[in-house]
Design a protein around this motif. Structure first.
Motif, PDB file in Angstrom:
ATOM      1  N   GLN A  81       0.833  -1.207   0.000  1.00  0.00           N
ATOM      2  CA  GLN A  81       0.000   0.000   0.000  1.00  0.00           C
ATOM      3  C   GLN A  81       0.866   1.253   0.000  1.00  0.00           C
ATOM      4  O   GLN A  81       0.589   2.220  -0.710  1.00  0.00           O
ATOM      5  CB  GLN A  81      -0.935  -0.003   1.198  1.00  0.00           C
ATOM      6  N   GLU A  84       2.295   1.685  -3.441  1.00  0.00           N
ATOM      7  CA  GLU A  84       1.286   2.205  -4.351  1.00  0.00           C
ATOM      8  C   GLU A  84       1.096   3.700  -4.149  1.00  0.00           C
ATOM      9  O   GLU A  84       0.986   4.460  -5.119  1.00  0.00           O
ATOM     10  CB  GLU A  84      -0.033   1.466  -4.146  1.00  0.00           C
ATOM     11  N   ALA A  88       1.869   6.593  -6.876  1.00  0.00           N
ATOM     12  CA  ALA A  88       0.845   7.566  -7.230  1.00  0.00           C
ATOM     13  C   ALA A  88       1.351   8.990  -7.003  1.00  0.00           C
ATOM     14  O   ALA A  88       1.101   9.887  -7.809  1.00  0.00           O
ATOM     15  CB  ALA A  88      -0.422   7.322  -6.433  1.00  0.00           C
ATOM     16  N   ARG A 146      -3.297  -3.831 -11.353  1.00  0.00           N
ATOM     17  CA  ARG A 146      -3.313  -4.975 -10.439  1.00  0.00           C
ATOM     18  C   ARG A 146      -3.937  -6.148 -11.178  1.00  0.00           C
ATOM     19  O   ARG A 146      -5.021  -6.068 -11.717  1.00  0.00           O
ATOM     20  CB  ARG A 146      -4.122  -4.665  -9.192  1.00  0.00           C
TER      21      ARG A 146
END
Length: 155
Positions: A81, A84, A88, A146
């Motif tokens: 997470q 990610e 981003a 994903r």
């Protein structure tokens, strides 16, 4: 008549005694701890105890492994997470193509180039240089996708 009844009663008692004697010998052979069924029962009982202990040990080990695996999985999910989010946030940064490199970036680039050169074998004959291909325009949008792991094929 009493004499005949006494004789039959004594013969019955002797027959019952002999039968008890035969049964006693058979029971001793049956319960013999070395050769008979008693020995087999004793061996099986000790094996059952050993199997119960090994089963309890295996359950303890599997429970510990399961807990460790759950912890590692949760840590991996947290790291994924964060990665990610980092990816981003990197997408939102403006591209600094003409900005000068810092000394740390230069050192990292030099170290990566040296590591790459150390891994690639040196060719004895010179290779012709290929013509540069036109750069492909990368689509802007999602940086990664994903994949659904349940549809992956096993070779």
């Amino acid at each position: 008549m009493d004499l005949i009844a006494d004789i039959l009663l004594a013969a019955g008692a002797l027959g019952a005694g002999f039968y008890c004697f035969v049964l006693s010998r058979r029971l001793k052979k049956f319960n013999n701890l070395e050769k008979g069924v008693g020995g087999a029962v004793a061996v099986l009982s000790s094996q059952v105890d050993d199997l119960n202990k090994s089963l309890q040990d295996a359950q303890t080990i599997s429970n510990n492994s399961s807990q460790k695996l759950q912890q590692l999985t949760s840590r991996a999910d947290a790291v994924a997470q964060r990665l990610e989010l980092m990816m981003a946030s990197m997408h939102d940064l403006p591209a600094e193509q003409n900005a000068p490199m810092t000394t740390q970036q230069t050192e990292e680039t030099d170290a990566l180039a040296a590591a790459y050169e150390a891994e690639t074998p040196v060719a004895s004959t010179p290779q012709p240089t290929p013509e540069p291909e036109p750069e492909e325009v990368k689509p802007s949008g999602l940086m990664f996708v994903r994949h659904n792991r349940s549809h992956s094929q096993v070779a």
